[in-house]
Write an enzyme that holds these catalytic residues in place. Structure first.
Site, mmCIF file in Angstrom:
data_model
loop_
_atom_site.group_PDB
_atom_site.id
_atom_site.type_symbol
_atom_site.label_atom_id
_atom_site.label_comp_id
_atom_site.label_asym_id
_atom_site.label_seq_id
_atom_site.Cartn_x
_atom_site.Cartn_y
_atom_site.Cartn_z
ATOM 1 N N GLY A 48 0.771 -1.244 0.000
ATOM 2 C CA GLY A 48 0.000 0.000 0.000
ATOM 3 C C GLY A 48 0.794 1.282 0.000
ATOM 4 O O GLY A 48 0.325 2.307 -0.479
ATOM 5 N N ASP A 104 0.268 3.403 4.274
ATOM 6 C CA ASP A 104 -0.853 3.997 3.546
ATOM 7 C C ASP A 104 -1.943 4.474 4.502
ATOM 8 O O ASP A 104 -2.354 5.620 4.481
ATOM 9 C CB ASP A 104 -1.416 3.011 2.502
ATOM 10 C CG ASP A 104 -1.714 1.622 3.072
ATOM 11 O OD1 ASP A 104 -1.506 1.376 4.279
ATOM 12 O OD2 ASP A 104 -2.161 0.761 2.290
ATOM 13 N N ASP A 107 -5.520 1.952 10.717
ATOM 14 C CA ASP A 107 -6.899 1.621 11.056
ATOM 15 C C ASP A 107 -6.953 1.351 12.567
ATOM 16 O O ASP A 107 -7.016 2.279 13.358
ATOM 17 C CB ASP A 107 -7.271 0.404 10.196
ATOM 18 C CG ASP A 107 -8.734 0.046 10.234
ATOM 19 O OD1 ASP A 107 -9.576 0.944 10.140
ATOM 20 O OD2 ASP A 107 -9.037 -1.155 10.345
ATOM 21 N N PHE A 156 -14.550 2.151 4.042
ATOM 22 C CA PHE A 156 -13.506 1.419 3.327
ATOM 23 C C PHE A 156 -13.074 2.251 2.122
ATOM 24 O O PHE A 156 -13.882 2.563 1.252
ATOM 25 C CB PHE A 156 -14.003 0.041 2.898
ATOM 26 C CG PHE A 156 -12.888 -0.825 2.422
ATOM 27 C CD1 PHE A 156 -12.088 -1.514 3.323
ATOM 28 C CD2 PHE A 156 -12.603 -0.919 1.068
ATOM 29 C CE1 PHE A 156 -11.027 -2.293 2.887
ATOM 30 C CE2 PHE A 156 -11.541 -1.701 0.623
ATOM 31 C CZ PHE A 156 -10.759 -2.388 1.536
ATOM 32 N N VAL A 157 -11.804 2.616 2.084
ATOM 33 C CA VAL A 157 -11.310 3.501 1.028
ATOM 34 C C VAL A 157 -10.322 2.774 0.121
ATOM 35 O O VAL A 157 -9.716 1.764 0.517
ATOM 36 C CB VAL A 157 -10.640 4.766 1.621
ATOM 37 C CG1 VAL A 157 -11.629 5.556 2.462
ATOM 38 C CG2 VAL A 157 -9.399 4.418 2.434
ATOM 39 N N ASP A 163 -5.823 -0.643 -1.719
ATOM 40 C CA ASP A 163 -6.546 -1.569 -2.600
ATOM 41 C C ASP A 163 -7.833 -2.092 -2.005
ATOM 42 O O ASP A 163 -8.049 -2.081 -0.800
ATOM 43 C CB ASP A 163 -5.653 -2.769 -2.911
ATOM 44 C CG ASP A 163 -5.531 -3.707 -1.700
ATOM 45 O OD1 ASP A 163 -5.152 -3.231 -0.619
ATOM 46 O OD2 ASP A 163 -5.845 -4.908 -1.834
ATOM 47 N N ARG A 169 -5.411 0.376 -6.661
ATOM 48 C CA ARG A 169 -4.265 1.084 -6.086
ATOM 49 C C ARG A 169 -3.828 2.253 -6.964
ATOM 50 O O ARG A 169 -3.233 3.214 -6.490
ATOM 51 C CB ARG A 169 -3.064 0.144 -5.938
ATOM 52 C CG ARG A 169 -3.263 -0.989 -4.948
ATOM 53 C CD ARG A 169 -1.927 -1.675 -4.704
ATOM 54 N NE ARG A 169 -2.061 -2.980 -4.068
ATOM 55 C CZ ARG A 169 -2.183 -3.177 -2.753
ATOM 56 N NH1 ARG A 169 -2.219 -2.147 -1.937
ATOM 57 N NH2 ARG A 169 -2.290 -4.384 -2.257
HETATM 58 P P1 IMP Z 1 -4.440 -1.827 11.228
HETATM 59 O O1 IMP Z 1 -3.472 -2.785 11.834
HETATM 60 O O2 IMP Z 1 -5.850 -2.152 11.633
HETATM 61 O O3 IMP Z 1 -4.103 -0.390 11.517
HETATM 62 O O4 IMP Z 1 -4.401 -2.120 9.687
HETATM 63 C C1 IMP Z 1 -3.905 -1.265 8.755
HETATM 64 C C2 IMP Z 1 -3.949 -1.944 7.399
HETATM 65 O O5 IMP Z 1 -5.274 -2.383 7.073
HETATM 66 C C3 IMP Z 1 -3.599 -0.951 6.306
HETATM 67 O O6 IMP Z 1 -2.207 -0.937 6.060
HETATM 68 C C4 IMP Z 1 -4.378 -1.470 5.134
HETATM 69 O O7 IMP Z 1 -3.623 -2.472 4.467
HETATM 70 C C5 IMP Z 1 -5.589 -2.110 5.739
HETATM 71 N N1 IMP Z 1 -6.733 -1.160 5.684
HETATM 72 C C6 IMP Z 1 -7.295 -0.505 6.718
HETATM 73 N N2 IMP Z 1 -8.318 0.267 6.317
HETATM 74 C C7 IMP Z 1 -8.415 0.093 4.978
HETATM 75 C C8 IMP Z 1 -9.297 0.643 3.968
HETATM 76 O O8 IMP Z 1 -10.195 1.460 4.202
HETATM 77 N N3 IMP Z 1 -9.070 0.225 2.685
HETATM 78 C C9 IMP Z 1 -8.089 -0.670 2.370
HETATM 79 N N4 IMP Z 1 -7.242 -1.191 3.275
HETATM 80 C C10 IMP Z 1 -7.410 -0.821 4.573
HETATM 81 MG MG MG Z 2 -1.148 -1.914 4.551
#
Ligand code: IMP
Ligand code: MG
Length: 190
Positions: A48, A104, A107, A156-157, A163, A169
């Site tokens: 990403g 990228d 979350d 979800f973006v 992606d 992407r």
């Molecule tokens: P975290 O460990 O929950 O912070 O996960 C982060 C990862 O989840 C990011 O690097 C993305 O790969 C994926 N992710 C989180 N939100 C989105 C979204 O809205 N679209 C696509 N991928 C996402």
């Molecule tokens: Mg990621």
């Protein structure tokens, strides 16, 4: 203007390519000031981060290096352990380095907080995070994002490196997809 190509799948542009470019330039200028006299190592999290990393580094007016890691979270949604599996590790020693992780989107924050601990334990001198996007309402762990592009709502973006099922992407804007794009599945992931 009439939509064509991938934009046909887009419900809404959340952050336009112009806004992104302005912000990435601003982040690069801040990084240039903050790391002056140093040679930072930008660590991009695959896949990403490749778009934001390649734009960002061209706004950093310092000698800098890049390296990449790929990770996958264990059983997304079923665990809160924050343990991530390293699919591709760094190809160099980071002892004494000023490491800047480039991501990228943050979350829950679990991926990055695990990576942070892991890279600090390898002797990085400093470790900061740069993320294009953050979804603060989803955060499960406290995590400082020193260089943040934009906060986005819990949707979800896709686009600008991010992606859905491997696609989108290469959209220049950060977008939300139309619901029918997810219809063959159960809905947007996450
Ligand atoms: P975290 O460990 O929950 O912070 O996960 C982060 C990862 O989840 C990011 O690097 C993305 O790969 C994926 N992710 C989180 N939100 C989105 C979204 O809205 N679209 C696509 N991928 C996402
Ligand atoms: Mg990621």
């Amino acid at each position: 203007m009439e939509k064509t190509g991938m934009m046909l799948d887009v419900r809404e542009v959340l952050v336009s390519s112009e806004e992104i470019q302005d912000k990435v330039r601003e982040l690069g200028e801040r990084i240039t000031r903050d790391y002056r006299d140093e040679k930072p190592l930008l660590v991009g999290i695959l896949n990403g981060s490749v778009v934001v990393l390649s734009d960002l580094m061209r706004h950093i007016d310092l000698p800098c290096e890049i390296a990449f890691m790929a990770v996958s979270s264990y059983g997304a949604g079923t665990t809160t352990s924050g343990v991530v599996r390293i699919l591709k590790d760094l190809d160099r020693d980071i002892t004494g380095r000023h490491v800047l992780i480039v991501e990228d989107i943050v979350d829950t924050g679990l991926t990055l907080s695990h990576l942070r601990r892991s890279l600090l334990s390898r002797g990085a001198e400093t470790l900061e995070v740069c993320a294009l996007l953050s979804k603060p309402s989803r955060r499960e762990v406290d995590l400082e994002i020193k260089y943040l592009g934009f906060e986005v709502p819990d949707e979800f973006v896709v686009g600008y490196g991010i992606d859905y099922a491997g696609s989108y992407r290469n959209l220049p804007d950060v977008c939300v997809l139309k619901p029918e794009v997810f219809e063959k599945d159960t809905g947007p992931p996450g």
